[in-house]
Motif scaffolding. Structure first.
Motif, PDB file in Angstrom:
ATOM      1  N   ARG A 163      34.604  34.835  34.667  1.00 59.47           N
ATOM      2  CA  ARG A 163      36.070  34.928  35.147  1.00 59.47           C
ATOM      3  C   ARG A 163      36.042  35.512  36.448  1.00 59.47           C
ATOM      4  NH1 ARG A 163      37.921  40.482  34.521  1.00 59.47           N
ATOM      5  NH2 ARG A 163      36.213  41.860  34.510  1.00 59.47           N
ATOM      6  N   GLN A 164      35.059  36.017  37.173  1.00 60.17           N
ATOM      7  CA  GLN A 164      35.095  36.225  38.399  1.00 60.17           C
ATOM      8  C   GLN A 164      35.198  34.780  39.467  1.00 60.17           C
ATOM      9  OE1 GLN A 164      31.791  38.904  38.522  1.00 60.17           O
ATOM     10  NE2 GLN A 164      33.220  40.377  39.517  1.00 60.17           N
ATOM     11  N   TYR A 171      38.396  32.902  39.190  1.00 65.08           N
ATOM     12  CA  TYR A 171      39.202  33.817  39.976  1.00 65.08           C
ATOM     13  C   TYR A 171      38.970  33.334  41.567  1.00 65.08           C
ATOM     14  CZ  TYR A 171      40.050  37.285  36.300  1.00 65.08           C
ATOM     15  OH  TYR A 171      40.575  37.989  35.300  1.00 65.08           O
ATOM     16  N   LEU A 189      47.068  33.169  37.486  1.00 67.76           N
ATOM     17  CA  LEU A 189      45.984  33.800  36.585  1.00 67.76           C
ATOM     18  C   LEU A 189      46.721  35.034  36.005  1.00 67.76           C
ATOM     19  CD1 LEU A 189      43.133  33.992  39.175  1.00 67.76           C
ATOM     20  CD2 LEU A 189      43.314  32.099  37.186  1.00 67.76           C
ATOM     21  N   THR A 236      41.505  30.911  43.824  1.00 67.93           N
ATOM     22  CA  THR A 236      41.937  31.430  44.839  1.00 67.93           C
ATOM     23  C   THR A 236      41.715  30.604  46.190  1.00 67.93           C
ATOM     24  OG1 THR A 236      41.710  33.692  44.354  1.00 67.93           O
ATOM     25  CG2 THR A 236      41.749  33.364  46.517  1.00 67.93           C
ATOM     26  N   LEU A 262      43.086  40.988  41.399  1.00 71.46           N
ATOM     27  CA  LEU A 262      42.552  39.684  41.762  1.00 71.46           C
ATOM     28  C   LEU A 262      41.728  39.966  43.090  1.00 71.46           C
ATOM     29  CD1 LEU A 262      41.711  37.038  41.509  1.00 71.46           C
ATOM     30  CD2 LEU A 262      43.824  36.379  43.031  1.00 71.46           C
TER      31      LEU A 262
END
Length: 308
Positions: A4-5, A8, A25, A12, A32
């Motif tokens: 998930r990181q 993200y 998201l 971004t 975030l």
């Protein structure tokens, strides 16, 4: 580091804005930002250059972005592979003849619609024989009328069936009306399955309770031949309503047995969950759903859903 990181971070970088990425998201911007900061801390390097107009990846960020996108692509492909494998394979299912007459074709159709890559192997046989095959791992699942509690099976009560006297409308002695008690059938010529059949044991117990000796003129274990004999006027039979599903009921009378204890329960039995393949687990759900739908739509004569 978590997938998930990576998602993200990639999002971004794609949007070049922490705020817009957070909105897409469904995260708070602060949450975030915190996740990105944790990622940078774990890597001990700055990945994003923050400014009042947005964010841009640093050189380290660009290098990380390429690998992060590749990692996410591989993860998505792994998920798809697992899903495709789950929807493919081979499943063996056993159905008694009367149950097969109602459930067989709708089950094939439902599986083809929901899991077209799963190949079905359907076996039509006596319930006792199906239980033996299930115990011998020759079947993945089966509809049975009795289940041995000692077996390491998963058993789900599926539905209950009423029994009917079925015979030609010109057969002498055939009861009139919509229902009849078993005690009034002593003189009726009956064509029944043999003693090896579970239905025969149910009927024997019912006649014994009524203190009536049935007049059995023939014993036939095959449903098709039994119903042929009934159509020929050789006698009546006592079967669930599903017995006429394949052949049709034209020219035949069906009178429901009124005795509360005279009926049959259909059980969905399978190998234990840890022995079933994903395809077999999926087929078990489809079988149960299809049976329930047929009952709700009134396409399974005399059947009611089991109240768990």
């Amino acid at each position: 580091m978590e997938l998930r990181q990576l998602r993200y971070f990639v999002k971004t970088c794609e949007l070049r804005s922490m705020g817009r990425a957070a909105l897409e998201l469904d995260l708070a911007t602060s949450a975030l930002s915190q996740q990105i900061s944790r990622l940078e801390s774990e890597l001990s390097t700055r990945l994003l250059q923050r400014s009042s107009t947005g964010v841009t990846p640093t050189d380290a960020g660009l290098a990380f972005l390429q690998q992060a996108q590749l990692t996410l692509r591989h993860a998505d492909e792994a998920v798809r592979a697992a899903q495709q494998a789950r929807l493919a394979g081979h499943v063996s299912i056993g159905l008694p003849s009367t149950t097969s007459a109602v459930l067989g074709v709708p089950l094939i159709q439902a599986m083809a619609e929901r899991y077209p890559e799963v190949r079905l192997h359907l076996v039509e046989a006596l319930s006792g024989h199906l239980a033996t095959m299930l115990n011998g791992r020759q079947l993945d699942l089966a509809v049975l009328f009795q289940a041995d509690a000692a077996r390491r099976w998963s058993v789900l009560p599926l539905l209950d069936e009423k029994l009917f006297v079925i015979g030609r409308d010109d057969l002498p002695g055939l009861p009139a009306g919509r229902q009849v008690r078993i005690a009034r059938l002593g003189a009726l010529p009956l064509i029944l399955p043999s003693a090896s059949h579970g239905l025969r044991a149910t009927l024997a117990a019912a006649f014994a309770r009524a203190r009536v000796e049935p007049r059995v003129v023939a014993e036939i274990d095959g449903l098709a031949l039994l119903m042929d004999a009934v159509r020929a006027g050789q006698g009546a039979t006592i079967q669930p309503g599903a017995a006429t599903a394949r052949l049709g009921a034209a020219g035949l009378m069906q009178v429901r047995i009124a005795d509360a204890q005279v009926g049959r329960r259909n059980l969905l039995a399978s190998l234990s969950d840890d022995e079933l393949s994903p395809a077999a687990l999926a087929a078990r759900v489809v079988l149960a759903d299809t049976a329930r739908r047929l009952v709700r739509e009134g396409r399974w004569a005399g059947a009611t859903l089991h109240e768990n």
